[in-house]
Design a protein around this motif. Structure first.
Motif, mmCIF file in Angstrom:
data_model
loop_
_atom_site.group_PDB
_atom_site.id
_atom_site.type_symbol
_atom_site.label_atom_id
_atom_site.label_comp_id
_atom_site.label_asym_id
_atom_site.label_seq_id
_atom_site.Cartn_x
_atom_site.Cartn_y
_atom_site.Cartn_z
ATOM 1 N N ILE A 1 -1.068 -6.649 -3.047
ATOM 2 C CA ILE A 1 -2.126 -6.530 -2.037
ATOM 3 C C ILE A 1 -3.159 -7.629 -2.260
ATOM 4 O O ILE A 1 -3.584 -8.307 -1.319
ATOM 5 C CB ILE A 1 -2.790 -5.140 -2.087
ATOM 6 C CG1 ILE A 1 -1.773 -4.058 -1.715
ATOM 7 C CG2 ILE A 1 -3.990 -5.088 -1.137
ATOM 8 C CD1 ILE A 1 -2.247 -2.644 -1.999
ATOM 9 N N GLY A 2 -3.556 -7.815 -3.516
ATOM 10 C CA GLY A 2 -4.516 -8.880 -3.836
ATOM 11 C C GLY A 2 -4.011 -10.241 -3.415
ATOM 12 O O GLY A 2 -4.762 -11.058 -2.864
ATOM 13 N N GLU B 1 -8.353 -4.127 -9.588
ATOM 14 C CA GLU B 1 -7.595 -2.872 -9.597
ATOM 15 C C GLU B 1 -6.309 -3.037 -10.404
ATOM 16 O O GLU B 1 -5.924 -2.153 -11.167
ATOM 17 C CB GLU B 1 -7.275 -2.441 -8.160
ATOM 18 C CG GLU B 1 -6.488 -1.163 -8.054
ATOM 19 C CD GLU B 1 -7.250 0.076 -8.512
ATOM 20 O OE1 GLU B 1 -6.603 1.073 -8.867
ATOM 21 O OE2 GLU B 1 -8.492 0.038 -8.510
ATOM 22 N N THR B 2 -5.653 -4.176 -10.246
ATOM 23 C CA THR B 2 -4.442 -4.458 -11.013
ATOM 24 C C THR B 2 -4.737 -4.407 -12.505
ATOM 25 O O THR B 2 -4.007 -3.767 -13.275
ATOM 26 C CB THR B 2 -3.882 -5.849 -10.650
ATOM 27 O OG1 THR B 2 -3.581 -5.876 -9.253
ATOM 28 C CG2 THR B 2 -2.627 -6.163 -11.438
ATOM 29 N N ALA C 1 -0.465 -3.273 -6.474
ATOM 30 C CA ALA C 1 -1.880 -3.631 -6.365
ATOM 31 C C ALA C 1 -2.047 -5.147 -6.397
ATOM 32 O O ALA C 1 -2.813 -5.723 -5.618
ATOM 33 C CB ALA C 1 -2.688 -2.978 -7.492
ATOM 34 N N TYR D 1 -4.381 -10.859 0.305
ATOM 35 C CA TYR D 1 -5.761 -11.243 0.629
ATOM 36 C C TYR D 1 -6.017 -12.690 0.218
ATOM 37 O O TYR D 1 -6.604 -13.470 0.974
ATOM 38 C CB TYR D 1 -6.769 -10.329 -0.072
ATOM 39 C CG TYR D 1 -7.016 -9.021 0.641
ATOM 40 C CD1 TYR D 1 -7.934 -8.939 1.675
ATOM 41 C CD2 TYR D 1 -6.337 -7.872 0.266
ATOM 42 C CE1 TYR D 1 -8.172 -7.753 2.327
ATOM 43 C CE2 TYR D 1 -6.563 -6.669 0.907
ATOM 44 C CZ TYR D 1 -7.485 -6.608 1.943
ATOM 45 O OH TYR D 1 -7.703 -5.426 2.590
ATOM 46 N N ARG E 1 0.830 -1.209 0.000
ATOM 47 C CA ARG E 1 0.000 0.000 0.000
ATOM 48 C C ARG E 1 0.864 1.258 0.000
ATOM 49 O O ARG E 1 0.530 2.244 -0.657
ATOM 50 C CB ARG E 1 -0.935 0.020 1.205
ATOM 51 C CG ARG E 1 -2.089 -0.932 1.084
ATOM 52 C CD ARG E 1 -2.940 -0.897 2.360
ATOM 53 N NE ARG E 1 -3.891 -1.976 2.400
ATOM 54 C CZ ARG E 1 -5.105 -1.930 1.858
ATOM 55 N NH1 ARG E 1 -5.494 -0.849 1.215
ATOM 56 N NH2 ARG E 1 -5.918 -2.966 1.946
ATOM 57 N N ARG F 1 -11.065 -7.710 -5.445
ATOM 58 C CA ARG F 1 -11.062 -6.242 -5.563
ATOM 59 C C ARG F 1 -9.701 -5.753 -6.046
ATOM 60 O O ARG F 1 -9.614 -4.935 -6.955
ATOM 61 C CB ARG F 1 -11.402 -5.605 -4.229
ATOM 62 C CG ARG F 1 -11.312 -4.092 -4.261
ATOM 63 C CD ARG F 1 -11.549 -3.479 -2.867
ATOM 64 N NE ARG F 1 -11.433 -2.052 -2.918
ATOM 65 C CZ ARG F 1 -10.297 -1.392 -2.693
ATOM 66 N NH1 ARG F 1 -9.192 -2.027 -2.393
ATOM 67 N NH2 ARG F 1 -10.266 -0.071 -2.767
ATOM 68 N N TRP F 2 -8.646 -6.266 -5.434
ATOM 69 C CA TRP F 2 -7.306 -5.804 -5.796
ATOM 70 C C TRP F 2 -6.820 -6.389 -7.111
ATOM 71 O O TRP F 2 -6.079 -5.732 -7.835
ATOM 72 C CB TRP F 2 -6.330 -6.048 -4.654
ATOM 73 C CG TRP F 2 -6.545 -5.027 -3.599
ATOM 74 C CD1 TRP F 2 -7.232 -5.171 -2.430
ATOM 75 C CD2 TRP F 2 -6.142 -3.663 -3.659
ATOM 76 N NE1 TRP F 2 -7.264 -3.978 -1.754
ATOM 77 C CE2 TRP F 2 -6.596 -3.030 -2.487
ATOM 78 C CE3 TRP F 2 -5.434 -2.910 -4.590
ATOM 79 C CZ2 TRP F 2 -6.371 -1.689 -2.220
ATOM 80 C CZ3 TRP F 2 -5.206 -1.568 -4.328
ATOM 81 C CH2 TRP F 2 -5.668 -0.970 -3.153
ATOM 82 N N TYR F 3 -7.255 -7.584 -7.468
ATOM 83 C CA TYR F 3 -6.904 -8.124 -8.785
ATOM 84 C C TYR F 3 -7.584 -7.303 -9.877
ATOM 85 O O TYR F 3 -6.986 -7.024 -10.924
ATOM 86 C CB TYR F 3 -7.286 -9.600 -8.897
ATOM 87 C CG TYR F 3 -6.434 -10.525 -8.052
ATOM 88 C CD1 TYR F 3 -5.139 -10.199 -7.703
ATOM 89 C CD2 TYR F 3 -6.940 -11.736 -7.616
ATOM 90 C CE1 TYR F 3 -4.360 -11.041 -6.926
ATOM 91 C CE2 TYR F 3 -6.164 -12.601 -6.850
ATOM 92 C CZ TYR F 3 -4.881 -12.250 -6.507
ATOM 93 O OH TYR F 3 -4.116 -13.105 -5.757
#
Length: 69
Positions: free
Chosen positions: A40-41, A59-60, A37, A44, A24, A55-57
């Motif tokens: 982070i995914g 965003e990636t 990003a 999780y 982050r 969500r983060w995948y």
């Protein structure tokens, strides 16, 4: 890149909270850094938190649709 590397190392040691914090921080410094990003995914995902991972995948992929390659 330093924070990304710290996140990667923390994730390798299964310190997922520290890893996510480092990723982050990297993303805050460079908002277009899709590897952060993704990291982070992955933290999780590794904790079994599917909704957060998705969500983060997403965003990636929003940052770089070629990330799938």
């Amino acid at each position: 890149k330093v924070h990304h590397n710290l996140g990667f190392l923390a994730a390798e040691e299964k310190r997922y909270r520290d890893a996510a914090l480092s990723f982050r921080t990297a993303l805050r410094i460079y908002p277009q850094y899709q590897e952060a990003a993704f990291g982070i995914g992955k933290t999780y995902h590794d904790r079994g938190m599917t909704a957060g991972a998705l969500r983060w995948y997403r965003e990636t992929l929003a940052l770089d649709p070629r990330h799938l390659k």
